[in-house]
Design an enzyme around this catalytic site. Structure first.
Site, short mmCIF file in Angstrom:
data_model
loop_
_atom_site.label_atom_id
_atom_site.label_comp_id
_atom_site.label_asym_id
_atom_site.label_seq_id
_atom_site.Cartn_x
_atom_site.Cartn_y
_atom_site.Cartn_z
N ILE A 154 -22.66 6.67 9.15
CA ILE A 154 -22.14 6.92 10.50
C ILE A 154 -22.06 8.43 10.79
O ILE A 154 -22.48 8.88 11.86
CB ILE A 154 -20.75 6.25 10.67
CG1 ILE A 154 -20.89 4.73 10.53
CG2 ILE A 154 -20.13 6.61 12.02
CD1 ILE A 154 -19.58 3.96 10.41
N ASP A 173 -18.18 16.88 2.65
CA ASP A 173 -18.37 15.58 2.00
C ASP A 173 -18.17 15.78 0.51
O ASP A 173 -18.58 16.80 -0.04
CB ASP A 173 -19.79 15.03 2.28
CG ASP A 173 -19.92 13.55 1.96
OD1 ASP A 173 -19.67 13.16 0.80
OD2 ASP A 173 -20.25 12.78 2.87
N ARG A 229 -10.70 5.23 9.47
CA ARG A 229 -9.54 4.41 9.10
C ARG A 229 -8.28 5.18 9.47
O ARG A 229 -8.19 6.40 9.27
CB ARG A 229 -9.52 4.11 7.59
CG ARG A 229 -10.52 3.04 7.17
CD ARG A 229 -10.17 1.65 7.71
NE ARG A 229 -11.11 0.62 7.32
CZ ARG A 229 -12.19 0.24 8.02
NH1 ARG A 229 -12.46 0.84 9.17
NH2 ARG A 229 -12.97 -0.73 7.59
N GLU A 258 -1.95 -0.03 12.43
CA GLU A 258 -2.60 -0.87 13.44
C GLU A 258 -2.55 -2.37 13.15
O GLU A 258 -2.73 -3.19 14.04
CB GLU A 258 -4.07 -0.46 13.62
CG GLU A 258 -4.97 -0.87 12.46
CD GLU A 258 -6.43 -0.47 12.65
OE1 GLU A 258 -6.68 0.66 13.06
OE2 GLU A 258 -7.30 -1.30 12.36
N HIS A 290 -9.70 -0.26 17.60
CA HIS A 290 -10.68 -0.56 16.54
C HIS A 290 -11.90 -1.29 17.11
O HIS A 290 -12.29 -2.35 16.61
CB HIS A 290 -10.02 -1.37 15.41
CG HIS A 290 -10.64 -1.11 14.08
ND1 HIS A 290 -9.93 -0.89 12.93
CD2 HIS A 290 -11.95 -1.04 13.71
CE1 HIS A 290 -10.74 -0.71 11.92
NE2 HIS A 290 -11.99 -0.79 12.36
P1 NAI Z 1 -20.80 5.60 4.06
O1 NAI Z 1 -20.36 5.05 2.73
O2 NAI Z 1 -22.23 5.51 4.44
O3 NAI Z 1 -20.36 7.15 4.17
C1 NAI Z 1 -19.11 7.63 3.74
C2 NAI Z 1 -19.29 9.11 3.38
O4 NAI Z 1 -17.98 9.61 3.03
C3 NAI Z 1 -20.21 9.34 2.19
O5 NAI Z 1 -21.14 10.35 2.48
C4 NAI Z 1 -19.27 9.75 1.08
O6 NAI Z 1 -19.86 10.66 0.14
C5 NAI Z 1 -18.16 10.42 1.88
N1 NAI Z 1 -16.91 10.53 1.11
C6 NAI Z 1 -16.43 9.68 0.16
N2 NAI Z 1 -15.27 10.14 -0.32
C7 NAI Z 1 -15.01 11.30 0.32
C8 NAI Z 1 -13.97 12.25 0.25
N3 NAI Z 1 -12.96 12.09 -0.61
N4 NAI Z 1 -14.04 13.34 1.06
C9 NAI Z 1 -15.07 13.51 1.92
N5 NAI Z 1 -16.09 12.65 2.03
C10 NAI Z 1 -16.06 11.55 1.24
O7 NAI Z 1 -19.86 4.87 5.13
P2 NAI Z 1 -20.15 4.67 6.69
O8 NAI Z 1 -20.89 3.40 6.88
O9 NAI Z 1 -20.68 5.93 7.26
O10 NAI Z 1 -18.66 4.40 7.21
C11 NAI Z 1 -17.68 5.41 7.19
C12 NAI Z 1 -16.32 4.80 7.47
O11 NAI Z 1 -16.29 4.32 8.82
C13 NAI Z 1 -16.00 3.54 6.63
O12 NAI Z 1 -15.37 3.89 5.43
C14 NAI Z 1 -15.09 2.74 7.51
O13 NAI Z 1 -13.76 2.99 7.12
C15 NAI Z 1 -15.33 3.30 8.91
N6 NAI Z 1 -15.82 2.30 9.87
C16 NAI Z 1 -15.12 2.12 11.04
C17 NAI Z 1 -15.55 1.20 11.98
C18 NAI Z 1 -14.86 1.02 13.29
O14 NAI Z 1 -15.12 0.02 13.99
N7 NAI Z 1 -13.97 1.92 13.71
C19 NAI Z 1 -16.73 0.37 11.71
C20 NAI Z 1 -17.41 0.68 10.48
C21 NAI Z 1 -16.95 1.59 9.58
#
Ligand code: NAI
Length: 342
Positions: A154, A173, A229, A258, A290
């Site tokens: 994302i 990151d 989140r 939430e 959300h």
């Molecule tokens: P992803 O797994 O592809 O990317 C997450 C990134 O965060 C990775 O590059 C990872 O290295 C990085 N990361 C991990 N730990 C970290 C830390 N301690 N500090 C900094 N960066 C860190 O996940 P994606 O698909 O991009 O989703 C991201 C988040 O979006 C999900 O965890 C989920 O909570 C949220 N989400 C929210 C939605 C909504 O409807 N509001 C829908 C889908 C996801």
């Protein structure tokens, strides 16, 4: 095979019914969320399907195991609501790792544009034939610096969208992976960013990533975007940041408390959550409940992948989208691709 489907919503049940027929799954749609009290409703089912605010803690896992449930299918990407360590060896956990990063990234930009161009205010005004422009002065995004925290699926799309608007970009990151992106420390990102957008998962490490300690490091007037989140931001500290004018605006699709509110119509009730009520009352705060994931394309993909995950489990096939507490821990993950976690 029968699947107890918790926290069912009308916008998703027809799709799941359709994919259920295709993959031999019967969904028992339950309006209630999964918790220790409602786990027994899964009795007689073979699997459980949950969403972001179902609480899959140790007690719930034990109750589901007692009901002989062998698999828990998350119809979402994030899994901070599941005690993966406790589930290991008891319950296979599958998820939908990616459905539409565009849905979430585009919603994030929609929130940002709404905020900086005061669209929410203009919309309400013109509905009452108030065509005055007073108080609607916005600001250009072009030339501003956006700091993206978490450059996964994302975050990467959001970075690209921001570049399309002529914004400068920096990123933080834990595992930097993108070429052509200026990765900086969290402190430097706080110092330099006019807009900060959170796209990392919620973990012990990222809990209250923006909190009382970080507020003084932020650029005055920063716009905070959180579509990841809720608990990445300490909501009480955010309120202080807004009152002290450090935070210029906040756009929140998620909120740390939430779970008892979002996805429900509570408009006829007294809102007990004073922090949320105060945040919503602010002219520079926009809250959506959300909904960043909620596009037709994403819903279709979620239903399809969830049904495929469950069908693979029941056929005894490898579980490509399985998670365990070791997965994601680069040095420890023992799961070989296309095998099961235990
Ligand atoms: P992803 O797994 O592809 O990317 C997450 C990134 O965060 C990775 O590059 C990872 O290295 C990085 N990361 C991990 N730990 C970290 C830390 N301690 N500090 C900094 N960066 C860190 O996940 P994606 O698909 O991009 O989703 C991201 C988040 O979006 C999900 O965890 C989920 O909570 C949220 N989400 C929210 C939605 C909504 O409807 N509001 C829908 C889908 C996801």
């Amino acid at each position: 095979m029968k699947v107890a489907f918790y926290d069912a919503k009308d916008y998703e049940t027809p799709l799941f019914r359709r994919y259920g027929e295709k993959y031999g799954l019967t969904f028992k749609f339950l309006e209630t969320k999964l918790n220790a009290d409602t786990a027994a409703l899964a009795r007689g089912c073979d699997a459980v399907c949950v969403f972001v605010n179902d609480d899959v803690n140790a007690e719930v896992i034990d109750r589901l195991s007692a009901e002989k449930i062998g698999v828990l299918a998350l119809r979402c990407a994030g899994y901070n609501n599941v005690d993966l360590r406790h589930a290991f060896g008891k319950l296979h956990v599958v998820r939908v790792p990616a459905y539409s990063p565009y849905a979430v990234a585009e919603h994030t930009m929609a929130l940002l544009l709404t905020s900086v161009r005061r669209i929410h205010k203009a919309y309400n005004r013109t509905r009452e034939f108030n065509f005055s422009l007073s108080g609607l002065t916005g600001s250009d995004l072009h030339g501003k610096t956006v700091g993206v925290v978490g450059t996964g699926k994302i975050g990467k799309v959001f970075l690209e969208i921001c570049r399309g608007f002529g914004m400068k970009t920096v990123a933080f990151d834990k595992f930097p992976s993108l070429e052509g992106v200026e990765y900086v420390t969290a402190d430097e990102l706080f110092r330099r960013s006019d807009v900060i957008s959170l796209h990392c998962p919620l973990t012990e490490e990222t809990y209250h990533f923006i909190g009382r300690e970080t507020l003084p490091s932020l650029k005055k007037g920063v716009i905070l975007l959180n579509t990841s989140r809720g608990a990445l931001i300490d909501a009480e500290a955010l309120l202080e940041g807004i009152k002290s004018r450090i935070v210029g605006a906040a756009c929140l699709d998620v909120y740390e408390e939430e779970s008892d509110l979002f996805f429900r119509d509570v408009s006829g009730h007294i809102l007990e959550d004073d922090v949320l009520a105060r945040l919503i009352s602010m002219p520079n705060v926009i809250v959506t409940s959300h909904q960043a994931f909620l596009t037709e394309e994403a819903l279709e993909e979620i239903a399809k992948t969830t049904a495929e995950n469950l069908a693979a489990y029941f056929k005894g096939e490898p579980l490509e989208n399985e998670l365990c507490y070791n997965c994601g821990s680069v040095e420890e993950c023992r799961k070989k691709r296309r095998e099961k976690c235990f």
